[in-house]
Motif scaffolding. Structure first.
Motif, PDB file in Angstrom:
ATOM      1  N   HIS A 279      -0.064  -7.068   0.020  1.00  0.00           N
ATOM      2  CA  HIS A 279       1.754  -7.851   0.114  1.00  0.00           C
ATOM      3  C   HIS A 279       2.616  -6.675   0.442  1.00  0.00           C
ATOM      4  O   HIS A 279       3.149  -6.518   1.498  1.00  0.00           O
ATOM      5  N   LEU A 280       2.284  -6.809  -1.031  1.00  0.00           N
ATOM      6  CA  LEU A 280       3.379  -5.558  -1.482  1.00  0.00           C
ATOM      7  C   LEU A 280       3.374  -3.670  -0.843  1.00  0.00           C
ATOM      8  O   LEU A 280       4.314  -3.839  -0.429  1.00  0.00           O
ATOM      9  N   TYR A 281       2.321  -3.868  -0.576  1.00  0.00           N
ATOM     10  CA  TYR A 281       1.497  -2.553  -0.447  1.00  0.00           C
ATOM     11  C   TYR A 281       1.777  -1.946   0.844  1.00  0.00           C
ATOM     12  O   TYR A 281       1.384  -0.600   1.406  1.00  0.00           O
ATOM     13  N   ASN A 282       1.320  -2.924   1.854  1.00  0.00           N
ATOM     14  CA  ASN A 282       0.715  -2.571   3.347  1.00  0.00           C
ATOM     15  C   ASN A 282       2.059  -2.075   3.901  1.00  0.00           C
ATOM     16  O   ASN A 282       1.253  -1.386   4.228  1.00  0.00           O
ATOM     17  N   PRO A 283       2.647  -1.839   4.370  1.00  0.00           N
ATOM     18  CA  PRO A 283       3.779  -0.705   4.603  1.00  0.00           C
ATOM     19  C   PRO A 283       4.001   0.816   4.309  1.00  0.00           C
ATOM     20  O   PRO A 283       3.796   0.972   5.085  1.00  0.00           O
ATOM     21  N   TYR A 284       3.325   0.985   3.207  1.00  0.00           N
ATOM     22  CA  TYR A 284       3.605   2.115   2.687  1.00  0.00           C
ATOM     23  C   TYR A 284       2.089   2.080   3.124  1.00  0.00           C
ATOM     24  O   TYR A 284       1.501   3.622   2.648  1.00  0.00           O
ATOM     25  N   LEU A 285       0.611   1.982   3.183  1.00  0.00           N
ATOM     26  CA  LEU A 285      -0.589   2.924   4.096  1.00  0.00           C
ATOM     27  C   LEU A 285       0.111   2.650   5.454  1.00  0.00           C
ATOM     28  O   LEU A 285      -0.199   3.283   6.046  1.00  0.00           O
ATOM     29  N   TYR A 286       0.855   1.289   6.116  1.00  0.00           N
ATOM     30  CA  TYR A 286       1.131   2.548   6.971  1.00  0.00           C
ATOM     31  C   TYR A 286       1.661   3.149   7.414  1.00  0.00           C
ATOM     32  O   TYR A 286       1.502   4.465   7.923  1.00  0.00           O
ATOM     33  N   LEU A 287       3.265   4.086   6.682  1.00  0.00           N
ATOM     34  CA  LEU A 287       3.287   5.210   6.543  1.00  0.00           C
ATOM     35  C   LEU A 287       2.440   6.064   5.956  1.00  0.00           C
ATOM     36  O   LEU A 287       2.381   6.987   6.884  1.00  0.00           O
ATOM     37  N   ARG A 288       1.613   5.654   5.312  1.00  0.00           N
ATOM     38  CA  ARG A 288       0.537   7.289   4.747  1.00  0.00           C
ATOM     39  C   ARG A 288      -0.327   7.798   6.225  1.00  0.00           C
ATOM     40  O   ARG A 288      -1.050   8.092   7.161  1.00  0.00           O
ATOM     41  N   ALA A 289      -0.895   6.409   6.833  1.00  0.00           N
ATOM     42  CA  ALA A 289      -1.927   6.121   8.571  1.00  0.00           C
ATOM     43  C   ALA A 289      -1.037   6.806   9.093  1.00  0.00           C
ATOM     44  O   ALA A 289      -1.489   8.149   9.938  1.00  0.00           O
ATOM     45  N   LEU A 290       0.487   6.868   9.598  1.00  0.00           N
ATOM     46  CA  LEU A 290       1.147   7.204  10.304  1.00  0.00           C
ATOM     47  C   LEU A 290       1.416   8.359  10.514  1.00  0.00           C
ATOM     48  O   LEU A 290       1.774   8.908  11.607  1.00  0.00           O
ATOM     49  N   SER A 291       1.952   9.128   9.472  1.00  0.00           N
ATOM     50  CA  SER A 291       2.765   9.927   8.897  1.00  0.00           C
ATOM     51  C   SER A 291       1.170  10.513   8.815  1.00  0.00           C
ATOM     52  O   SER A 291       1.605  12.351   9.151  1.00  0.00           O
ATOM     53  N   TRP A 292      -0.240  10.554   8.530  1.00  0.00           N
ATOM     54  CA  TRP A 292      -0.954  11.377   8.838  1.00  0.00           C
ATOM     55  C   TRP A 292      -1.424  11.770  10.360  1.00  0.00           C
ATOM     56  O   TRP A 292      -1.340  13.320  10.584  1.00  0.00           O
ATOM     57  N   CYS A 293      -1.141  10.717  11.063  1.00  0.00           N
ATOM     58  CA  CYS A 293      -1.223  10.829  12.410  1.00  0.00           C
ATOM     59  C   CYS A 293      -0.394  11.518  13.312  1.00  0.00           C
ATOM     60  O   CYS A 293      -0.779  12.632  13.812  1.00  0.00           O
ATOM     61  N   ALA A 294       0.623  11.554  12.704  1.00  0.00           N
ATOM     62  CA  ALA A 294       1.482  12.912  12.936  1.00  0.00           C
ATOM     63  C   ALA A 294       1.802  13.491  13.204  1.00  0.00           C
ATOM     64  O   ALA A 294       1.656  14.781  13.120  1.00  0.00           O
TER      65      ALA A 294
END
Length: 333
Positions: A279-294
């Motif tokens: 729960h705590l890490y979830n948005p930071y996982l999204y940051l990794r995934a989406l910034s890699w896509c960019a």
């Protein structure tokens, strides 16, 4: 294409190194293309009796000088789990093929199917996350500050994207807001510092990095493992950015609960609040995934990119749709 050029050279490489002796291959072996990712191209070497994966590394997400050596040593350390491929040869000299080379076990099976294989994946994670790090010889990259590290990584990956005239202003504004939110909320990291739980994480746990066999199942592609909190792998595995990537699937709440139960049951040393960590890490996982896509989207605009996978490119464009981004992050920004 690079894969065709390499296929022609691999047989010569094996003869040059006389690897057929060590691998117990007869000299009439065949080399065939198997699959490719963003930084690796994989081939099979097969003589009808013995079969191997010949992996060619073209770059490093970890920015390592010896990427293929890091992967080889990680796989050697992980062999104790019995759920990762065995490795037989590594060459980081880049003298003959101009790229790092790894030869490993070929594993029979199919990619993971979320509606069928959650218990098998939970067992794999449980075995890997139960490895006693005191008995590991390989020096894995250590990540203690997982929220701060994701911010640093995100800024690095987004640096050129946010400057590019090819990127729409709405997308730039989204990522600026996301980075601002991540900075303001990085005190979530204190939980992980106070409640330390370190395991070996794969960090690339999409469905096609699992091999599901009739008897045994495995987690493959250990390109960038780290020692860190297990929420890195578990959050990524459950996140829609992962389940949609290859399988176009979103897990239900019931499926996620069943996975947690199976995962906890397969941990040797018991659960340490994995749900709270996710729960705590979830948005930071999204940051990794989406910034890699960019970052990857911008790389795909370069005509001289070594590997271009158009299925990957289409999925990247899907994730970088502003409606998709805003829906995914509506709880946070």
């Amino acid at each position: 294409m690079l894969k065709d050029t390499l296929k022609c050279k691999i047989k010569d490489y094996i003869f040059e190194k006389e690897l057929y002796f060590d691998l117990k291959l007869n000299k009439n072996f065949n080399v065939n293309f198997l699959a490719q990712g963003e930084y690796n191209i994989n081939f099979t070497v097969d003589d009808g009796n013995s079969k191997y994966v010949f992996r060619v590394n073209t770059g490093s997400q970890l920015e390592l000088n010896n990427q293929i050596g890091y992967e080889y040593n990680a796989l050697k350390a992980l062999e104790i789990s019995d759920v990762t491929p065995k490795v037989y040869f590594v060459d980081s000299s880049k003298m003959f093929l101009e790229y790092g080379v790894l030869i490993m076990e070929f594993l029979e099976g199919r990619p993971l199917e979320y509606n069928k294989d959650l218990k098998k994946s939970a067992e794999i994670f449980g075995k890997i996350h139960s490895i006693d790090l005191e008995n590991i010889n390989h020096e894995f990259i250590m990540e203690d500050n997982i929220c701060s590290d994701r911010i640093t990584e995100g800024k690095r990956l987004l640096k050129d994207y946010l400057k590019s005239p090819m990127v729409h202003k709405k997308l730039k504004n989204f990522f600026y807001k996301f980075l601002e939110w991540a900075e303001k909320n990085k005190d979530r990291e204190r939980y992980f510092t106070k409640n330390k739980w370190h395991v070996i994480n794969n960090t690339e746990v999409n469905s096609h990095n699992f091999i599901i066999g009739d008897k045994n199942s495995y987690l493959i592609d250990w390109e960038k493992p780290v020692v860190s909190d297990p929420c890195q792998d578990i959050t990524q595995f459950l996140a829609p950015t992962t389940t949609l990537w290859k399988a176009n699937y979103v897990l239900t709440k019931e499926e996620i609960e069943d996975f947690y139960k199976a995962y906890i049951n397969n941990l040797k040393n018991g659960n340490k609040d994995i749900k709270e960590r996710v729960h705590l890490y979830n948005p930071y996982l999204y940051l990794r995934a989406l910034s890699w896509c960019a970052y990857a989207w911008l790389e795909y605009q370069k005509p001289n990119k070594d590997i271009k996978n158009m299925d990957t490119y289409r999925k990247i464009e899907e994730y970088l749709n502003i409606d998709f981004l805003e829906k995914l992050m509506k709880e946070y920004i």
